[in-house]
Write a protein that holds these residues in place. Structure first.
Motif, PDB file in Angstrom:
ATOM      1  N   LYS A  37      37.945  58.935  72.889  1.00  0.00           N
ATOM      2  CA  LYS A  37      39.244  59.247  73.495  1.00  0.00           C
ATOM      3  C   LYS A  37      40.092  57.988  73.672  1.00  0.00           C
ATOM      4  O   LYS A  37      41.305  58.001  73.465  1.00  0.00           O
ATOM      5  CB  LYS A  37      39.042  59.942  74.848  1.00  0.00           C
ATOM      6  CG  LYS A  37      40.329  60.376  75.494  1.00  0.00           C
ATOM      7  CD  LYS A  37      40.097  61.161  76.765  1.00  0.00           C
ATOM      8  CE  LYS A  37      41.439  61.635  77.292  1.00  0.00           C
ATOM      9  NZ  LYS A  37      41.319  62.415  78.492  1.00  0.00           N
ATOM     10  N   GLU A  38      39.432  56.884  74.044  1.00  0.00           N
ATOM     11  CA  GLU A  38      40.154  55.649  74.332  1.00  0.00           C
ATOM     12  C   GLU A  38      40.176  54.661  73.166  1.00  0.00           C
ATOM     13  O   GLU A  38      40.743  53.579  73.282  1.00  0.00           O
ATOM     14  CB  GLU A  38      39.552  54.986  75.573  1.00  0.00           C
ATOM     15  CG  GLU A  38      39.715  55.843  76.817  1.00  0.00           C
ATOM     16  CD  GLU A  38      39.111  55.205  78.061  1.00  0.00           C
ATOM     17  OE1 GLU A  38      38.769  54.002  78.039  1.00  0.00           O
ATOM     18  OE2 GLU A  38      38.986  55.934  79.066  1.00  0.00           O
TER      19      GLU A  38
ATOM     20  N   GLN B 279      43.634  62.222  70.882  1.00  0.00           N
ATOM     21  CA  GLN B 279      42.440  62.294  71.718  1.00  0.00           C
ATOM     22  C   GLN B 279      41.157  61.875  71.005  1.00  0.00           C
ATOM     23  O   GLN B 279      40.084  61.897  71.600  1.00  0.00           O
ATOM     24  CB  GLN B 279      42.245  63.723  72.267  1.00  0.00           C
ATOM     25  CG  GLN B 279      43.307  64.180  73.235  1.00  0.00           C
ATOM     26  CD  GLN B 279      44.607  64.572  72.538  1.00  0.00           C
ATOM     27  OE1 GLN B 279      44.596  65.144  71.456  1.00  0.00           O
ATOM     28  NE2 GLN B 279      45.731  64.252  73.152  1.00  0.00           N
ATOM     29  N   LEU B 280      41.249  61.514  69.733  1.00  0.00           N
ATOM     30  CA  LEU B 280      40.048  61.152  68.978  1.00  0.00           C
ATOM     31  C   LEU B 280      40.349  59.987  68.038  1.00  0.00           C
ATOM     32  O   LEU B 280      40.926  60.167  66.974  1.00  0.00           O
ATOM     33  CB  LEU B 280      39.522  62.363  68.195  1.00  0.00           C
ATOM     34  CG  LEU B 280      38.241  62.175  67.392  1.00  0.00           C
ATOM     35  CD1 LEU B 280      37.132  61.540  68.215  1.00  0.00           C
ATOM     36  CD2 LEU B 280      37.776  63.490  66.821  1.00  0.00           C
TER      37      LEU B 280
ATOM     38  N   SER C 200      32.216  60.420  74.123  1.00  0.00           N
ATOM     39  CA  SER C 200      33.498  61.125  74.214  1.00  0.00           C
ATOM     40  C   SER C 200      34.595  60.219  74.770  1.00  0.00           C
ATOM     41  O   SER C 200      35.740  60.250  74.309  1.00  0.00           O
ATOM     42  CB  SER C 200      33.366  62.393  75.067  1.00  0.00           C
ATOM     43  OG  SER C 200      32.893  62.058  76.363  1.00  0.00           O
ATOM     44  N   LYS C 201      34.253  59.387  75.745  1.00  0.00           N
ATOM     45  CA  LYS C 201      35.229  58.452  76.324  1.00  0.00           C
ATOM     46  C   LYS C 201      35.598  57.372  75.303  1.00  0.00           C
ATOM     47  O   LYS C 201      36.771  57.004  75.170  1.00  0.00           O
ATOM     48  CB  LYS C 201      34.681  57.819  77.600  1.00  0.00           C
ATOM     49  CG  LYS C 201      35.638  56.830  78.231  1.00  0.00           C
ATOM     50  CD  LYS C 201      35.129  56.279  79.545  1.00  0.00           C
ATOM     51  CE  LYS C 201      36.119  55.239  80.062  1.00  0.00           C
ATOM     52  NZ  LYS C 201      36.202  55.174  81.470  1.00  0.00           N
TER      53      LYS C 201
END
Length: 182
Positions: A26-27, A111-112, A22-23
């Motif tokens: 996100k990044e 965010q993705l 997920s991180k």
């Protein structure tokens, strides 16, 4: 499902750190995935319809099996595991033919951001499709499609919308490698 994955540099080399998937998404951190394309001796490809609850491209047709490589997991072990999980097929690494690694960057939203290196394999599907077991949380459907029909649909702007939008170069290379088998 969130999982720990290894982070890569933009050239695909290991960075030496792991984060949750997920991180990474996100990044926009680079990481590795596996793609396994199954084909039949009759010149058909096995396609997977992505589950309706997937974060990206829900309900679109895609590669037979795909997934993230877990932190510290070998590429082959990951491919074998993903095949078992997604379609219930037990195979050995010897049944996989690696055809390349494809860099892919897709910004789905702020965010993705998917920054991935797809380690891509071919494998012959030696059992009837009805003997495969879909992972309900990931896979809505499975189907076989001739390479000719698949190529025609990818080249039709309207019909191509039913497929995950991988790059034209990616699909061209996959089809070239599969066609070499016949």
């Amino acid at each position: 499902m969130d999982e720990l994955i290894d982070i890569l540099k933009a050239d695909g080399k290991p960075l030496g750190k792991s984060v949750m998937k997920s991180k990474a998404h996100k990044e926009g951190l680079f990481h590795a995935t596996v793609h396994i394309w199954f084909y039949t001796k009759d010149g058909e490809l096995l396609l997977q319809k992505r589950g309706a609850a997937k974060d990206t491209h829900p309900g679109l047709w895609d590669v037979s099996v795909a997934g993230h490589i877990g932190a510290g997991e070998s590429i082959i072990d990951s491919a074998v595991r993903e095949v078992q999980e997604e379609i219930g097929l037990a195979l050995s690494g010897k049944e996989l033919k690696k055809i390349g690694v494809f860099k892919s960057i897709q910004k789905h939203s702020e965010q993705l951001i998917d920054c991935e290196f797809h380690h891509t394999f071919l494998s012959e599907l030696k059992i009837p499709i009805k003997q495969l077991t879909k992972q309900e949380s990931e896979v809505d459907d499975l189907k076989l499609i001739s390479t000719v029909q698949f190529t025609n649909e990818l080249n039709d702007n309207e019909l191509a919308k039913q497929y995950v939008p991988h790059s034209k170069e990616y699909f061209t290379e996959i089809l070239k490698e599969i066609n070499l088998l016949f």
